[in-house]
Design a protein around this motif. Sequence first.
Motif, PDB file in Angstrom:
ATOM      1  N   THR A  43       0.817  -1.216   0.000  1.00 56.41           N
ATOM      2  CA  THR A  43       0.000   0.000   0.000  1.00 56.41           C
ATOM      3  C   THR A  43       0.850   1.265   0.000  1.00 56.41           C
ATOM      4  O   THR A  43       0.365   2.346  -0.342  1.00 56.41           O
ATOM      5  N   GLY A  44       2.117   1.121   0.409  1.00 60.78           N
ATOM      6  CA  GLY A  44       2.977   2.293   0.520  1.00 60.78           C
ATOM      7  C   GLY A  44       2.761   3.085   1.794  1.00 60.78           C
ATOM      8  O   GLY A  44       3.321   4.174   1.968  1.00 60.78           O
ATOM      9  N   GLU A  45       1.949   2.545   2.706  1.00 63.37           N
ATOM     10  CA  GLU A  45       1.610   3.264   3.928  1.00 63.37           C
ATOM     11  C   GLU A  45       2.545   2.952   5.094  1.00 63.37           C
ATOM     12  O   GLU A  45       2.398   3.552   6.165  1.00 63.37           O
ATOM     13  N   ARG A  66       7.255 -11.635  -3.359  1.00 62.75           N
ATOM     14  CA  ARG A  66       6.205 -10.844  -4.008  1.00 62.75           C
ATOM     15  C   ARG A  66       6.409  -9.348  -3.785  1.00 62.75           C
ATOM     16  O   ARG A  66       6.210  -8.536  -4.706  1.00 62.75           O
ATOM     17  N   VAL A  67       6.790  -8.988  -2.561  1.00 66.12           N
ATOM     18  CA  VAL A  67       6.994  -7.570  -2.253  1.00 66.12           C
ATOM     19  C   VAL A  67       8.161  -7.011  -3.065  1.00 66.12           C
ATOM     20  O   VAL A  67       8.053  -5.950  -3.694  1.00 66.12           O
ATOM     21  N   ARG A  68       9.265  -7.744  -3.082  1.00 68.82           N
ATOM     22  CA  ARG A  68      10.427  -7.258  -3.836  1.00 68.82           C
ATOM     23  C   ARG A  68      10.158  -7.344  -5.345  1.00 68.82           C
ATOM     24  O   ARG A  68      10.607  -6.483  -6.106  1.00 68.82           O
ATOM     25  N   GLY A  69       9.402  -8.361  -5.767  1.00 68.61           N
ATOM     26  CA  GLY A  69       9.084  -8.494  -7.190  1.00 68.61           C
ATOM     27  C   GLY A  69       8.225  -7.356  -7.708  1.00 68.61           C
ATOM     28  O   GLY A  69       8.228  -7.048  -8.914  1.00 68.61           O
ATOM     29  N   SER A  70       7.497  -6.704  -6.805  1.00 68.83           N
ATOM     30  CA  SER A  70       6.659  -5.566  -7.199  1.00 68.83           C
ATOM     31  C   SER A  70       7.462  -4.280  -7.337  1.00 68.83           C
ATOM     32  O   SER A  70       6.943  -3.262  -7.783  1.00 68.83           O
ATOM     33  N   GLY A  71       8.720  -4.341  -6.901  1.00 71.78           N
ATOM     34  CA  GLY A  71       9.568  -3.151  -6.933  1.00 71.78           C
ATOM     35  C   GLY A  71       9.623  -2.395  -5.618  1.00 71.78           C
ATOM     36  O   GLY A  71      10.324  -1.392  -5.507  1.00 71.78           O
ATOM     37  N   SER A  72       8.891  -2.862  -4.595  1.00 74.11           N
ATOM     38  CA  SER A  72       8.889  -2.175  -3.301  1.00 74.11           C
ATOM     39  C   SER A  72      10.236  -2.336  -2.601  1.00 74.11           C
ATOM     40  O   SER A  72      10.807  -3.424  -2.576  1.00 74.11           O
ATOM     41  N   GLU A  93      19.331 -12.989   0.912  1.00 72.99           N
ATOM     42  CA  GLU A  93      19.473 -12.950  -0.542  1.00 72.99           C
ATOM     43  C   GLU A  93      18.136 -12.694  -1.228  1.00 72.99           C
ATOM     44  O   GLU A  93      18.093 -12.195  -2.356  1.00 72.99           O
ATOM     45  N   GLY A  94      17.031 -13.010  -0.532  1.00 76.21           N
ATOM     46  CA  GLY A  94      15.718 -12.747  -1.102  1.00 76.21           C
ATOM     47  C   GLY A  94      15.283 -11.305  -0.970  1.00 76.21           C
ATOM     48  O   GLY A  94      14.216 -10.930  -1.464  1.00 76.21           O
ATOM     49  N   GLY A  95      16.108 -10.489  -0.293  1.00 76.65           N
ATOM     50  CA  GLY A  95      15.803  -9.071  -0.208  1.00 76.65           C
ATOM     51  C   GLY A  95      15.501  -8.553   1.177  1.00 76.65           C
ATOM     52  O   GLY A  95      15.160  -7.375   1.342  1.00 76.65           O
TER      53      GLY A  95
END
Length: 228
Positions: A43-45, A66-72, A93-95
């Motif tokens: 959400t960016g919140e 999923r979070v890192r794959g979205s660019g967040s 390594e997964g971010g």
Amino acid sequence: MNRILIAEDEERIAMFVAKGLRANGFTVSVVGDGPSAVDHALTGEFDLLVLDVGLPGCDGFEVLSRVRGSGSRIPVVILTARDSVTDTVAGLEGGADDYVPKPFRFEELLARIRLRLRATGGTSETTVLAHGGITLDLRTRRAAVGGRTVDLTAREFLLLETFLRNPDQVLSREQLLSHVWGYDFDPGSNVVDVYVRYLRRKLGAERIATVRGMGYRLSAPAPRPAPA
């Protein structure tokens, strides 16, 4: 005020972490499954995500993917009972930005959260706490009373920090135990009383008052009457 998202399916731990973070000035939201963690994180919140690995729906590694794959780029601190080298490496390594194994101490988790927020410019939190002539510098880990430097052990420092973040408030032994010693504390322990005595010796006995049947309160010393 920083906003923290906790993704943890074990209610006792989630509430313990949430309570401690709120007491330290953070705004906190809690979710208990993987899909909700992804939805809220995107959400960016929120300024940081505390992420358990063993979540229902999809585990923490999948949430992270999923979070890192979205660019967040939201900072992520993984909190999990899986403490093997393989899992640690997989998380980093997964971010993930940090990895805290269970069982954990709240003060360590809090320090890592603050570190990650500072690294991303996400915190404007004060670094010096002060009340009634006592000052505590959170960066240099130095304490002073009436301008005099006081040497504190790590646990004494954390106990004083808890008092200074809640000046003039009565804190029960249970609250102090959970904030300073962790969620797996023994409620029958007298360790709080012992460390309060240590602080009184170093700061002055009048600065920490005993409230009978309730707990302890950090108070400013009463002003001395002016000479006649």
